[in-house]
Design a protein around this motif. Structure first.
Motif, PDB file in Angstrom:
ATOM      1  N   THR A 140      28.753  77.561   2.153  1.00 32.81           N
ATOM      2  CA  THR A 140      29.645  77.167   3.246  1.00 32.81           C
ATOM      3  C   THR A 140      30.394  75.888   2.916  1.00 32.81           C
ATOM      4  N   ALA A 141      31.642  75.821   3.340  1.00 35.10           N
ATOM      5  CA  ALA A 141      32.461  74.620   3.190  1.00 35.10           C
ATOM      6  C   ALA A 141      32.406  73.836   4.500  1.00 35.10           C
ATOM      7  N   ASN A 142      31.846  72.619   4.460  1.00 37.19           N
ATOM      8  CA  ASN A 142      31.709  71.876   5.722  1.00 37.19           C
ATOM      9  C   ASN A 142      33.072  71.618   6.350  1.00 37.19           C
ATOM     10  N   ARG A 143      33.085  71.511   7.684  1.00 40.51           N
ATOM     11  CA  ARG A 143      34.336  71.367   8.433  1.00 40.51           C
ATOM     12  C   ARG A 143      34.212  70.236   9.442  1.00 40.51           C
ATOM     13  N   ASN A 144      35.352  69.615   9.728  1.00 39.10           N
ATOM     14  CA  ASN A 144      35.397  68.486  10.652  1.00 39.10           C
ATOM     15  C   ASN A 144      36.433  68.749  11.738  1.00 39.10           C
ATOM     16  N   PHE A 145      36.018  68.550  12.987  1.00 33.00           N
ATOM     17  CA  PHE A 145      36.923  68.630  14.135  1.00 33.00           C
ATOM     18  C   PHE A 145      36.970  67.255  14.792  1.00 33.00           C
ATOM     19  N   TYR A 146      38.171  66.760  15.092  1.00 33.56           N
ATOM     20  CA  TYR A 146      38.327  65.437  15.688  1.00 33.56           C
ATOM     21  C   TYR A 146      39.210  65.531  16.927  1.00 33.56           C
ATOM     22  N   LEU A 147      38.742  64.945  18.014  1.00 38.36           N
ATOM     23  CA  LEU A 147      39.536  64.832  19.233  1.00 38.36           C
ATOM     24  C   LEU A 147      39.698  63.351  19.561  1.00 38.36           C
ATOM     25  N   PHE A 148      40.941  62.908  19.721  1.00 35.48           N
ATOM     26  CA  PHE A 148      41.227  61.531  20.105  1.00 35.48           C
ATOM     27  C   PHE A 148      41.882  61.540  21.482  1.00 35.48           C
ATOM     28  N   GLY A 149      41.489  60.586  22.338  1.00 33.74           N
ATOM     29  CA  GLY A 149      42.051  60.556  23.681  1.00 33.74           C
ATOM     30  C   GLY A 149      42.017  59.177  24.299  1.00 33.74           C
ATOM     31  N   GLU A 150      42.470  59.121  25.547  1.00 32.01           N
ATOM     32  CA  GLU A 150      42.550  57.860  26.284  1.00 32.01           C
ATOM     33  C   GLU A 150      42.192  58.109  27.739  1.00 32.01           C
ATOM     34  N   PHE A 151      41.473  57.160  28.322  1.00 32.25           N
ATOM     35  CA  PHE A 151      41.149  57.234  29.749  1.00 32.25           C
ATOM     36  C   PHE A 151      42.286  56.625  30.560  1.00 32.25           C
ATOM     37  N   GLY A 152      42.649  57.298  31.649  1.00 32.50           N
ATOM     38  CA  GLY A 152      43.729  56.833  32.497  1.00 32.50           C
ATOM     39  C   GLY A 152      43.266  56.537  33.908  1.00 32.50           C
ATOM     40  N   ALA A 153      44.193  56.628  34.836  1.00 35.04           N
ATOM     41  CA  ALA A 153      43.878  56.377  36.244  1.00 35.04           C
ATOM     42  C   ALA A 153      43.097  57.553  36.819  1.00 35.04           C
ATOM     43  N   PRO A 154      42.299  57.310  37.856  1.00 32.53           N
ATOM     44  CA  PRO A 154      41.547  58.412  38.459  1.00 32.53           C
ATOM     45  C   PRO A 154      42.481  59.431  39.110  1.00 32.53           C
ATOM     46  N   ILE A 155      42.026  60.668  39.177  1.00 34.08           N
ATOM     47  CA  ILE A 155      42.773  61.748  39.829  1.00 34.08           C
ATOM     48  C   ILE A 155      41.993  62.165  41.063  1.00 34.08           C
ATOM     49  N   ASP A 156      42.406  61.647  42.226  1.00 33.13           N
ATOM     50  CA  ASP A 156      41.700  61.915  43.494  1.00 33.13           C
ATOM     51  C   ASP A 156      40.203  61.669  43.305  1.00 33.13           C
ATOM     52  N   ASP A 157      39.392  62.636  43.697  1.00 36.28           N
ATOM     53  CA  ASP A 157      37.940  62.504  43.540  1.00 36.28           C
ATOM     54  C   ASP A 157      37.421  63.327  42.366  1.00 36.28           C
ATOM     55  N   GLU A 158      38.314  63.692  41.458  1.00 39.35           N
ATOM     56  CA  GLU A 158      37.924  64.557  40.341  1.00 39.35           C
ATOM     57  C   GLU A 158      37.036  63.797  39.373  1.00 39.35           C
ATOM     58  N   PRO A 159      35.888  64.363  38.989  1.00 38.08           N
ATOM     59  CA  PRO A 159      35.000  63.681  38.034  1.00 38.08           C
ATOM     60  C   PRO A 159      35.637  63.628  36.648  1.00 38.08           C
ATOM     61  N   THR A 160      35.208  62.662  35.848  1.00 35.20           N
ATOM     62  CA  THR A 160      35.710  62.530  34.476  1.00 35.20           C
ATOM     63  C   THR A 160      34.735  63.208  33.526  1.00 35.20           C
ATOM     64  N   THR A 161      35.179  64.299  32.917  1.00 35.12           N
ATOM     65  CA  THR A 161      34.335  65.064  31.998  1.00 35.12           C
ATOM     66  C   THR A 161      35.117  65.429  30.739  1.00 35.12           C
ATOM     67  N   ILE A 162      34.378  65.671  29.665  1.00 38.03           N
ATOM     68  CA  ILE A 162      34.939  66.138  28.397  1.00 38.03           C
ATOM     69  C   ILE A 162      34.060  67.291  27.923  1.00 38.03           C
ATOM     70  N   ASN A 163      34.652  68.447  27.730  1.00 37.23           N
ATOM     71  CA  ASN A 163      33.914  69.647  27.329  1.00 37.23           C
ATOM     72  C   ASN A 163      34.593  70.241  26.099  1.00 37.23           C
ATOM     73  N   ALA A 164      33.858  70.369  24.988  1.00 33.64           N
ATOM     74  CA  ALA A 164      34.419  70.925  23.762  1.00 33.64           C
ATOM     75  C   ALA A 164      33.419  71.867  23.125  1.00 33.64           C
ATOM     76  N   GLY A 165      33.924  72.937  22.504  1.00 35.89           N
ATOM     77  CA  GLY A 165      32.990  73.876  21.905  1.00 35.89           C
ATOM     78  C   GLY A 165      33.620  74.854  20.937  1.00 35.89           C
ATOM     79  N   LEU A 166      32.750  75.459  20.134  1.00 33.95           N
ATOM     80  CA  LEU A 166      33.128  76.528  19.216  1.00 33.95           C
ATOM     81  C   LEU A 166      32.928  77.867  19.905  1.00 33.95           C
ATOM     82  N   TYR A 167      33.884  78.790  19.686  1.00 29.83           N
ATOM     83  CA  TYR A 167      33.819  80.111  20.305  1.00 29.83           C
ATOM     84  C   TYR A 167      34.085  81.198  19.269  1.00 29.83           C
ATOM     85  N   HIS A 168      33.431  82.333  19.481  1.00 29.75           N
ATOM     86  CA  HIS A 168      33.633  83.517  18.645  1.00 29.75           C
ATOM     87  C   HIS A 168      34.436  84.542  19.431  1.00 29.75           C
ATOM     88  N   GLU A 169      35.528  85.005  18.822  1.00 26.96           N
ATOM     89  CA  GLU A 169      36.342  86.037  19.462  1.00 26.96           C
ATOM     90  C   GLU A 169      36.140  87.354  18.727  1.00 26.96           C
TER      91      GLU A 169
END
Length: 378
Positions: A66-95
């Motif tokens: 296997t050839a190792n692989r790297n996934f990178y996500l870069f982001g920034e926190f902003g102002a709140p959106i109403d009462d919406e919780p702050t979450t980050i969800n990332a994953g690998l999927y098989h189609e």
């Protein structure tokens, strides 16, 4: 490399550039507002047989490599959106062939609750939490940055890293080579999902609340936030590397009577404040860990880098110096002309010397600024 089940794993350092070096994809997610909250990334080359997983004869046996692989996500926190919780969800999927997607491995970060959990789809087709823990996102101040990394080493090993914190724990000691009685430390966690991580066809990310995505990078490579000078980029990479160990890893290793990898070497050489993430980290550092010209406190990148991350175009097993050497822009860190085929040679090529880069990326004034007291023409 790891032997047991027919799988071989190779992890090497990539010394990176301006924002990445040698990566396959580098996507700006700020162009469309919808991309900043949800993005579906089709993993390149999954339809090319033998690209990510190769059959290779090693010691008279056929192995899947296997050839190792790297996934990178870069982001920034902003102002709140109403009462919406702050979450980050990332994953690998098989189609599948019918277009149906199923989870392989994901992390769910709840910044408001201060916790995370990693989940798989198990063999019984049930979503199962295999790891969980606490963290601080520092998300309440608009403008604070965040990054999430997934390092996929082989069929069963995949590490999530959030803001230089490993979302994984637990180590064990194994015999790496019986003939040499060589032992090493490895993570205890295995991603025993219904589908192997190397059958993944998509990487999906979704954020809510204050969390906004800015950039997604993928490849056999390493990446850092844009706009960093070399000294800052080096510190960023080092903190997320496999070098040394965090206190959590050191404690876990010592609890089972073993020493974490690289502990003696790196603490002695760099000092105890230079901690990476040990076996839970992203990429390995080699003796050529110096990214910057004249030392890693310099703002300028080295114009010639002798060891850069290999890719699937170099044979995995029994190749001397399985890596590239490359000419690099001293200001941005990018490969010369942003093209590996023009900027790089195989590390064992006789022409692979600093002289090869003198007419391409060497800038006397920047070299002199990085080496006080030395004349550039020397």
């Amino acid at each position: 490399m790891t032997f047991g089940k027919p799988v071989v794993v190779l992890t090497l350092i990539l010394v990176t550039c301006y924002a990445n070096q040698g990566c396959i994809s580098d996507l700006d997610l700020t162009e469309n507002a919808s991309d900043m909250k949800s993005y579906d990334f089709p993993i390149p080359m999954t339809d090319v047989d033998g690209y990510w997983v190769k059959s290779q004869k090693i010691r008279n046996y056929m192995y899947e490599v296997t050839a190792n692989r790297n996934f990178y996500l870069f982001g920034e926190f902003g102002a709140p959106i109403d009462d919406e919780p702050t979450t980050i969800n990332a994953g690998l999927y098989h189609e599948g062939e019918d277009g149906t997607r199923q989870l392989i491995y994901e992390t769910v970060i709840d910044c408001d609750a201060g916790n995370w959990k990693n989940r798989i789809l198990n063999k019984d087709n049930e979503i199962e939490v295999i790891l969980r823990g606490e963290l601080s996102c520092n998300h309440t101040i608009p403008g604070n940055k965040f990054d999430l990394i997934l390092k996929n080493d082989n069929f069963k090993l995949a590490n999530w890293i959030f803001n230089a914190k490993a979302l994984q724990y637990g180590v064990t000691e194994i015999t790496k080579d019986i003939r040499k009685s060589e032992k090493t430390v490895r993570p205890t966690t295995r991603v025993n999902s219904k589908y192997s991580t190397f059958t993944a066809t998509h990487f999906q990310v979704e954020t809510t609340g204050r969390a906004n995505m800015e950039r997604l990078v993928f490849g056999q490579c390493e990446a850092w936030p844009k706009g960093l000078d070399c000294a800052s980029a080096w510190k960023y990479l080092f903190a997320r590397s496999k070098v040394n160990a965090t206190n959590i890893l050191l404690e876990a290793a010592r609890n089972v009577g073993i020493e974490a990898p690289h502990e003696r070497y790196w603490v002695k050489r760099m000092g105890p404040s230079f901690n990476g993430l040990g076996v839970f980290g992203n990429n390995m550092y080699t003796p050529y860990e110096y990214l910057c010209e004249g030392g890693n406190e310099s703002r300028y990148f080295a114009f010639y880098m002798p060891i850069l991350h290999a890719d699937t175009h170099i044979n995995v097993y029994r190749v001397f110096k399985r890596a590239y050497c490359c000419c690099v822009d001293m200001v941005t860190g990018e490969l010369w002309r942003n093209d590996r085929t023009q900027a790089c040679l195989l590390a064992y090529d006789e022409s692979c010397t600093a002289n090869n880069c003198m007419s391409k990326t060497f800038v006397p004034a920047l070299y002199k600024a990085s080496h006080p007291g030395h004349e550039a023409d020397n």
